[in-house]
Design an enzyme around this catalytic site. Sequence first.
Site, short mmCIF file in Angstrom:
data_model
loop_
_atom_site.label_atom_id
_atom_site.label_comp_id
_atom_site.label_asym_id
_atom_site.label_seq_id
_atom_site.Cartn_x
_atom_site.Cartn_y
_atom_site.Cartn_z
N LYS A 13 59.51 46.12 39.82
CA LYS A 13 58.43 45.13 39.65
C LYS A 13 58.20 44.83 38.16
O LYS A 13 58.07 43.68 37.78
CB LYS A 13 57.10 45.66 40.23
CG LYS A 13 57.14 46.00 41.70
CD LYS A 13 55.76 46.39 42.21
CE LYS A 13 55.20 47.65 41.61
NZ LYS A 13 55.88 48.89 41.98
N ARG A 88 47.11 46.95 45.35
CA ARG A 88 47.83 48.01 46.05
C ARG A 88 47.08 48.45 47.30
O ARG A 88 47.56 49.33 48.01
CB ARG A 88 47.96 49.22 45.14
CG ARG A 88 49.33 49.36 44.45
CD ARG A 88 49.23 50.57 43.59
NE ARG A 88 50.36 51.25 43.13
CZ ARG A 88 50.93 51.07 41.95
NH1 ARG A 88 50.57 50.10 41.17
NH2 ARG A 88 51.88 51.88 41.56
N ARG A 127 64.35 57.61 35.02
CA ARG A 127 63.73 56.56 34.19
C ARG A 127 63.14 57.14 32.90
O ARG A 127 62.52 58.20 32.92
CB ARG A 127 62.63 55.87 34.99
CG ARG A 127 61.91 54.80 34.19
CD ARG A 127 61.12 53.90 35.07
NE ARG A 127 59.91 54.50 35.60
CZ ARG A 127 58.96 53.81 36.24
NH1 ARG A 127 59.13 52.52 36.45
NH2 ARG A 127 57.88 54.41 36.69
N ARG A 160 57.64 59.57 32.25
CA ARG A 160 56.28 59.61 32.78
C ARG A 160 56.10 60.88 33.61
O ARG A 160 57.00 61.25 34.37
CB ARG A 160 56.03 58.38 33.67
CG ARG A 160 55.60 57.18 32.87
CD ARG A 160 55.57 55.93 33.68
NE ARG A 160 54.92 56.06 34.99
CZ ARG A 160 54.69 55.04 35.82
NH1 ARG A 160 55.06 53.83 35.46
NH2 ARG A 160 54.12 55.23 36.98
N ARG A 171 54.43 59.43 45.79
CA ARG A 171 54.06 58.04 45.49
C ARG A 171 54.67 57.09 46.52
O ARG A 171 54.07 56.07 46.88
CB ARG A 171 54.52 57.66 44.07
CG ARG A 171 53.66 58.32 43.00
CD ARG A 171 54.32 58.28 41.64
NE ARG A 171 54.47 56.94 41.10
CZ ARG A 171 55.38 56.61 40.18
NH1 ARG A 171 56.24 57.50 39.72
NH2 ARG A 171 55.44 55.38 39.73
#
Length: 218
Positions: A13, A88, A127, A160, A171
């Site tokens: 996204k 969300r 990531r 992160r 998540r």
Amino acid sequence: MHIIMLGAPGAGKGTQADILSQEMKLPHIASGDLLRRALEERTDIGLRAESYMDKGELVPDELTITMILERIHRADCARGCIFDGFPRTLHQAEVLEKALGEQGKTIDRAIYLEVPDEELVKRLSGRRLCRTCQTPYHVIGSPPKTPGKCDRCAGVLYQRSDDREETVRGRLAVFCAQTAPVLDYYENQGKLVRINGDLGIEGVAREIVSALKAPTSP
Ligand code: AMP
């Protein structure tokens, strides 16, 4: 034009919202980035959001909604914006629609990037992000030229805390449970566009551009 990017964590996204934001010259509003900045700045919202974010849970609606409404009322959003990570929950979607409606505006399209769960886990656990400009990298798929350093601004790369594998799985479960009703909400309004999010960055961007040119279903 108001566009929402929907998708599980790691679906792309942020990357696609960035591309669209540059092409359409509209601000990219990423609720996760706003929350992380609020936390760095030790604001009231940031401090209240911290424990939820660490666990990979959704931050309470009242915090995210206050933050987003404040953001969309700024002058740079007069022509619209690209939302990434918001709404969300169904409640967030309804409040957003009402707030835009009061200004005679509406959501034009909700773009849902579909990616298989195992691919999402691979993407997120590898990531790395630039601490300065948020450019994303992947340790295997798109490493920086100099390890640990951003190609764009030479900022330091970091992982992160919520990108560790167990948190990522949590998540994804949160996404299924709480964000699925948001997909139905935009589908029922004929605004949802499903895009295969596993076509590579440019392939996905092309699909999004052509979907935005197509008329919405009634
Ligand atoms: P993201 O960068 O979009 O993956 O968001 C990181 C974290 O910020 C999420 O796991 C949530 O804890 C929180 N967050 C971001 N956007 C929202 C939202 N719209 N509603 C609730 N929590 C959010």
